[in-house]
Design a protein around this motif. Structure first.
Motif, PDB file in Angstrom:
ATOM      1  N   VAL A 130       0.895  -1.123   0.020  1.00  0.00           N
ATOM      2  CA  VAL A 130      -0.045   0.024   0.019  1.00  0.00           C
ATOM      3  C   VAL A 130       1.109   1.274   0.023  1.00  0.00           C
ATOM      4  CG1 VAL A 130      -1.780   1.335   1.384  1.00  0.00           C
ATOM      5  CG2 VAL A 130      -1.827  -0.883   1.260  1.00  0.00           C
ATOM      6  N   GLU A 131       1.872   1.274   0.876  1.00  0.00           N
ATOM      7  CA  GLU A 131       3.024   2.451   0.902  1.00  0.00           C
ATOM      8  C   GLU A 131       3.673   2.554  -0.454  1.00  0.00           C
ATOM      9  OE1 GLU A 131       4.081   2.414   5.607  1.00  0.00           O
ATOM     10  OE2 GLU A 131       5.009   1.188   4.156  1.00  0.00           O
ATOM     11  N   ALA A 132       3.838   1.632  -1.165  1.00  0.00           N
ATOM     12  CA  ALA A 132       4.572   1.798  -2.313  1.00  0.00           C
ATOM     13  C   ALA A 132       3.653   2.291  -3.371  1.00  0.00           C
ATOM     14  CB  ALA A 132       5.124   0.381  -3.016  1.00  0.00           C
ATOM     15  N   ALA A 137       1.752   6.833  -6.964  1.00  0.00           N
ATOM     16  CA  ALA A 137       0.688   7.475  -7.404  1.00  0.00           C
ATOM     17  C   ALA A 137       0.996   9.113  -6.952  1.00  0.00           C
ATOM     18  CB  ALA A 137      -0.774   7.192  -6.487  1.00  0.00           C
ATOM     19  N   ALA A 138       1.689   9.383  -5.779  1.00  0.00           N
ATOM     20  CA  ALA A 138       1.747  10.792  -5.516  1.00  0.00           C
ATOM     21  C   ALA A 138       3.018  11.264  -6.613  1.00  0.00           C
ATOM     22  CB  ALA A 138       2.268  10.913  -4.167  1.00  0.00           C
ATOM     23  N   THR A 139       3.949  10.481  -6.795  1.00  0.00           N
ATOM     24  CA  THR A 139       5.192  10.836  -7.378  1.00  0.00           C
ATOM     25  C   THR A 139       4.548  11.056  -9.094  1.00  0.00           C
ATOM     26  OG1 THR A 139       6.716   9.422  -6.254  1.00  0.00           O
ATOM     27  CG2 THR A 139       7.323  10.301  -8.300  1.00  0.00           C
ATOM     28  N   VAL A 142       2.941  14.680  -9.251  1.00  0.00           N
ATOM     29  CA  VAL A 142       3.785  15.653  -8.892  1.00  0.00           C
ATOM     30  C   VAL A 142       4.573  15.914 -10.413  1.00  0.00           C
ATOM     31  CG1 VAL A 142       6.156  16.523  -7.866  1.00  0.00           C
ATOM     32  CG2 VAL A 142       4.178  15.616  -6.510  1.00  0.00           C
ATOM     33  N   VAL A 143       4.987  14.564 -10.952  1.00  0.00           N
ATOM     34  CA  VAL A 143       5.723  14.709 -12.113  1.00  0.00           C
ATOM     35  C   VAL A 143       4.794  15.285 -13.216  1.00  0.00           C
ATOM     36  CG1 VAL A 143       6.869  13.435 -14.034  1.00  0.00           C
ATOM     37  CG2 VAL A 143       7.298  13.110 -11.647  1.00  0.00           C
ATOM     38  N   ALA A 144       3.591  14.983 -13.239  1.00  0.00           N
ATOM     39  CA  ALA A 144       2.611  15.390 -14.248  1.00  0.00           C
ATOM     40  C   ALA A 144       2.605  16.980 -14.148  1.00  0.00           C
ATOM     41  CB  ALA A 144       1.275  14.837 -14.221  1.00  0.00           C
ATOM     42  N   ALA A 160      11.560  17.247 -11.699  1.00  0.00           N
ATOM     43  CA  ALA A 160      10.744  16.109 -11.755  1.00  0.00           C
ATOM     44  C   ALA A 160      11.648  14.993 -12.013  1.00  0.00           C
ATOM     45  CB  ALA A 160      10.031  16.091 -13.119  1.00  0.00           C
ATOM     46  N   SER A 161      12.913  15.172 -12.739  1.00  0.00           N
ATOM     47  CA  SER A 161      13.882  13.990 -12.695  1.00  0.00           C
ATOM     48  C   SER A 161      14.398  13.621 -11.295  1.00  0.00           C
ATOM     49  CB  SER A 161      14.901  14.491 -13.577  1.00  0.00           C
ATOM     50  OG  SER A 161      16.121  13.404 -13.766  1.00  0.00           O
ATOM     51  N   GLY A 162      14.785  14.661 -10.703  1.00  0.00           N
ATOM     52  CA  GLY A 162      15.304  14.449  -9.211  1.00  0.00           C
ATOM     53  C   GLY A 162      14.452  13.677  -8.411  1.00  0.00           C
ATOM     54  N   ILE A 163      12.958  14.014  -8.492  1.00  0.00           N
ATOM     55  CA  ILE A 163      12.171  13.354  -7.710  1.00  0.00           C
ATOM     56  C   ILE A 163      11.985  11.857  -8.023  1.00  0.00           C
ATOM     57  CG2 ILE A 163       9.673  13.220  -7.120  1.00  0.00           C
ATOM     58  CD1 ILE A 163       9.613  16.531  -7.084  1.00  0.00           C
ATOM     59  N   THR A 164      11.636  11.722  -9.328  1.00  0.00           N
ATOM     60  CA  THR A 164      11.815  10.398  -9.641  1.00  0.00           C
ATOM     61  C   THR A 164      12.946   9.384  -9.328  1.00  0.00           C
ATOM     62  OG1 THR A 164      12.369  11.055 -11.847  1.00  0.00           O
ATOM     63  CG2 THR A 164      10.002  10.958 -11.426  1.00  0.00           C
ATOM     64  N   SER A 165      14.088  10.130  -9.558  1.00  0.00           N
ATOM     65  CA  SER A 165      15.060   9.458  -9.189  1.00  0.00           C
ATOM     66  C   SER A 165      15.320   9.286  -7.673  1.00  0.00           C
ATOM     67  CB  SER A 165      16.347  10.022  -9.542  1.00  0.00           C
ATOM     68  OG  SER A 165      16.159  10.336 -11.029  1.00  0.00           O
ATOM     69  N   GLY A 166      14.890  10.134  -6.893  1.00  0.00           N
ATOM     70  CA  GLY A 166      15.060   9.991  -5.303  1.00  0.00           C
ATOM     71  C   GLY A 166      13.972   8.748  -4.786  1.00  0.00           C
ATOM     72  N   VAL A 167      12.763   8.863  -5.625  1.00  0.00           N
ATOM     73  CA  VAL A 167      11.734   7.851  -5.207  1.00  0.00           C
ATOM     74  C   VAL A 167      12.144   6.412  -5.734  1.00  0.00           C
ATOM     75  CG1 VAL A 167       9.350   7.134  -5.821  1.00  0.00           C
ATOM     76  CG2 VAL A 167       9.784   9.503  -5.307  1.00  0.00           C
TER      77      VAL A 167
END
Length: 340
Positions: A130-132, A137-139, A142-144, A160-167
């Motif tokens: 559920v957490e994953a 979904a939240a990521t 945000v990227v959209a 957006a690239s930094g957030i997706t890479s961190g996630v």
């Protein structure tokens, strides 16, 4: 060897690989038309070289996540900026400007403060299914939002690239801990399969987003990526994986100061990249007195560019420069009356 030292050593080598990949992507973006699609990139060797360097950095990063928490490993990615800014300047044939150096130093100092407040114990917690799914979904939301048309698309794509890479790093830690520590549940499950798919999607998405961001330059987008990556990963680590800052609530003070310094560094790098074509008077004079491809410098020369060997330059001068005309030749002809 201490687990923290192993994590730091692996992170250093990973940062070097990521820096080389960032420079390769930036050079490819500079030679690629904005309308070029993803399929066209897949047919270029430079793209696959960048992909290989990113893959090597990612593997080292995954190994580091086994020995250190997200709040320790992710800020070390700032060393990518240290290596990439001078590498990018050298590849472009120029010197690193003072503004870029100041921005780099401030970003590193800020992330260094965040590093000092991070925990140093090896990770043990993992994300539930559920957490994953919630993080995924939240990521995506945000990227959209960051990818919508508007001003400063390069920096928004970089964020957006930094957030997706961190996630992706946070999700990768769940995989590495689950695979190596069998007390977290069965090795093959829907949870781990879902996490693996999310990691693949976010890792590739981060790579493509950074490729788009680097079309506006290297320094500022890379600084944004470097800053957004540990912030996103640390948020997941602190909120969902039980990680803690050093010093408890008091650790928030240096963390906030470090964040402010890093943001200031990003702003300086953004300003430096906003004027990539600016030429100072001194640089213009130097460029005017230089020749290209082997020609000798000529003091006070005009902006004409001379190319080739000395003999070719002489031939070019004969064909491009007007010949001097004697003053007498410019005088009108006069007709003298003949003596009778």
């Amino acid at each position: 060897m201490n687990a923290t030292l192993i994590a730091v050593a692996l992170s250093l080598v990973s940062a070097a690989a990521y820096a080389a990949a960032a420079v390769a992507q930036s050079r490819l973006a500079g030679r690629t038309e904005p309308s070029t699609g993803t399929l066209r990139l897949l047919g270029r060797g430079a793209w696959w070289s960048a992909v290989g360097l990113n893959a090597g950095g990612a593997l080292l990063h995954v190994a580091a996540l086994k020995y250190g928490p997200l709040t320790l490993v992710q800020p070390l990615g700032a060393l990518t900026l240290v290596a990439a800014v001078p590498l990018g300047a050298r590849a472009a044939g120029r010197r690193v400007s003072r503004t870029e150096w100041r921005g780099t130093v401030l970003t590193l100092l800020g992330l260094g403060a965040l590093l000092l407040t991070s925990g140093g114990t090896a990770p043990h917690e993992t994300l539930s299914l559920v957490e994953a799914l919630g993080v995924g979904a939240a990521t995506m939301a945000v990227v959209a939002g960051l990818s919508r048309p508007g001003t400063r698309p390069g920096l928004r794509h970089a964020a957006a690239s930094g957030i997706t890479s961190g996630v992706a790093s946070a999700l990768t830690q769940t995989l590495t801990v689950a695979v190596t520590d069998h007390t977290t549940g069965p090795l093959f499950s829907w949870r781990l399969l879902t996490v693996a798919l999310l990691v693949s999607a976010f890792a590739m998405g981060g790579l493509l987003l950074s490729q788009t961001a680097y079309r506006g330059g290297l320094g500022a987008p890379l600084a944004v990526v470097t800053l957004a990556n540990p912030v996103a990963a640390a948020a997941i680590g602190l909120a969902l994986l039980g990680e803690r800052l050093q010093g408890g609530a008091a650790g928030l003070v240096p963390a906030l100061l470090g964040t402010a310094a890093a943001v200031r560094g990003v702003i300086l790098l953004s300003r430096a990249q906003a004027r990539p074509m600016a030429v100072t008077g001194e640089e213009a004079e130097t460029a005017a007195g230089e020749t290209v491809a082997g020609g000798a410098p000529v003091s006070g020369a005009p902006s004409r560019v001379v190319i080739g060997s000395p003999r070719q330059q002489d031939r070019q001068a004969l064909t491009t420069e007007p010949r001097a005309v004697e003053p007498r030749a410019r005088e009108p002809l006069t007709v003298r009356p003949s003596a009778s």
